[in-house]
Design an enzyme around this catalytic site. Structure first.
Site, PDB file in Angstrom:
ATOM      1  N   HIS A   1       0.816  -1.202   0.000  1.00  0.00           N
ATOM      2  CA  HIS A   1       0.000   0.000   0.000  1.00  0.00           C
ATOM      3  C   HIS A   1       0.859   1.266   0.000  1.00  0.00           C
ATOM      4  O   HIS A   1       2.004   1.260   0.465  1.00  0.00           O
ATOM      5  CB  HIS A   1      -0.929   0.007   1.202  1.00  0.00           C
ATOM      6  CG  HIS A   1      -2.024  -1.005   1.099  1.00  0.00           C
ATOM      7  ND1 HIS A   1      -3.042  -1.088   2.017  1.00  0.00           N
ATOM      8  CD2 HIS A   1      -2.264  -1.971   0.185  1.00  0.00           C
ATOM      9  CE1 HIS A   1      -3.864  -2.064   1.668  1.00  0.00           C
ATOM     10  NE2 HIS A   1      -3.405  -2.616   0.562  1.00  0.00           N
TER      11      HIS A   1
ATOM     12  N   GLU B   1       0.646   4.021   1.794  1.00  0.00           N
ATOM     13  CA  GLU B   1       1.039   4.450   3.134  1.00  0.00           C
ATOM     14  C   GLU B   1       2.197   3.592   3.650  1.00  0.00           C
ATOM     15  O   GLU B   1       3.148   4.111   4.245  1.00  0.00           O
ATOM     16  CB  GLU B   1      -0.141   4.332   4.114  1.00  0.00           C
ATOM     17  CG  GLU B   1      -1.383   5.076   3.683  1.00  0.00           C
ATOM     18  CD  GLU B   1      -2.372   4.220   2.899  1.00  0.00           C
ATOM     19  OE1 GLU B   1      -3.589   4.392   3.114  1.00  0.00           O
ATOM     20  OE2 GLU B   1      -1.942   3.390   2.070  1.00  0.00           O
TER      21      GLU B   1
ATOM     22  N   CYS C   1      -6.321   1.581   5.217  1.00  0.00           N
ATOM     23  CA  CYS C   1      -6.923   0.318   5.651  1.00  0.00           C
ATOM     24  C   CYS C   1      -6.446   0.018   7.072  1.00  0.00           C
ATOM     25  O   CYS C   1      -5.613   0.737   7.627  1.00  0.00           O
ATOM     26  CB  CYS C   1      -6.521  -0.815   4.706  1.00  0.00           C
ATOM     27  SG  CYS C   1      -4.797  -1.353   4.905  1.00  0.00           S
TER      28      CYS C   1
ATOM     29  N   CYS D   1      -2.563  -0.460   7.356  1.00  0.00           N
ATOM     30  CA  CYS D   1      -1.861   0.824   7.294  1.00  0.00           C
ATOM     31  C   CYS D   1      -2.114   1.630   8.563  1.00  0.00           C
ATOM     32  O   CYS D   1      -1.199   2.299   9.074  1.00  0.00           O
ATOM     33  CB  CYS D   1      -2.298   1.608   6.064  1.00  0.00           C
ATOM     34  SG  CYS D   1      -1.742   0.843   4.518  1.00  0.00           S
TER      35      CYS D   1
END
Length: 159
Positions: A80, A82, A108, A111
């Site tokens: 991801h 992040e 999410c 993260c």
């Protein structure tokens, strides 16, 4: 609520998202970690270094397997945005404690946990994500979370 700096860094996250190697255009995510109005690191979603991307594979594994958005995060080739931004800070020895993370989408749960442990104090995101548990974790972890909204035109001193 949001100022010209927030706008600039959200615009930067949008630009960074265009680099994502996700097969699905709506899942191109960008993140920018900022401290004291300075960009510390950036990240976008994409396969780990040396691993073929979904674009290179010509398909989205999640779509192929019928996995609903917001679930089974481990079944994806991508890291991801992040996560990539946080990993980049660690790799380069850049402290991000007390920073703000700007992201094109709500983080999410995976993260969110990393954001809390990294000491990031504020998250500004633009688009929602079907993961209400992540917002709970961020809040309980002391992270200020704000959904970005465009300011109502220029302020008197910005004209």
């Amino acid at each position: 609520m949001f100022d010209k700096w927030d706008k600039r860094f959200i615009e930067m996250a949008r630009l960074i998202s265009s680099w994502a190697s996700c097969y699905q255009p709506e899942r191109k995510i960008g993140a920018v970690i900022v401290r004291d109005k300075r960009i510390m690191t950036t990240g976008y979603n994409g396969a780990p270094a040396g691993i073929r991307t979904c674009v290179e594979r010509g398909e989205c594994l999640r779509k192929k397997l019928g996995i609903a958005s917001g679930t089974r995060h481990e079944l994806c080739y991508a890291v991801h945005a992040e996560q990539n931004a946080i990993i980049q800070a660690a790799k380069l020895g850049i402290t991000i404690e007390g920073a703000t993370l700007y992201c094109t989408h709500q983080p999410c749960i995976l993260c969110a946990k990393m954001i809390v442990n990294a000491g990031i104090r504020r998250v500004v995101y633009e688009k929602g994500y079907p993961d209400p548990f992540s917002l709970e974790i961020l809040s309980e972890g002391g992270v200020v979370v704000q959904r970005y909204e465009e300011p109502d035109g220029p302020k008197e001193d910005e004209r």
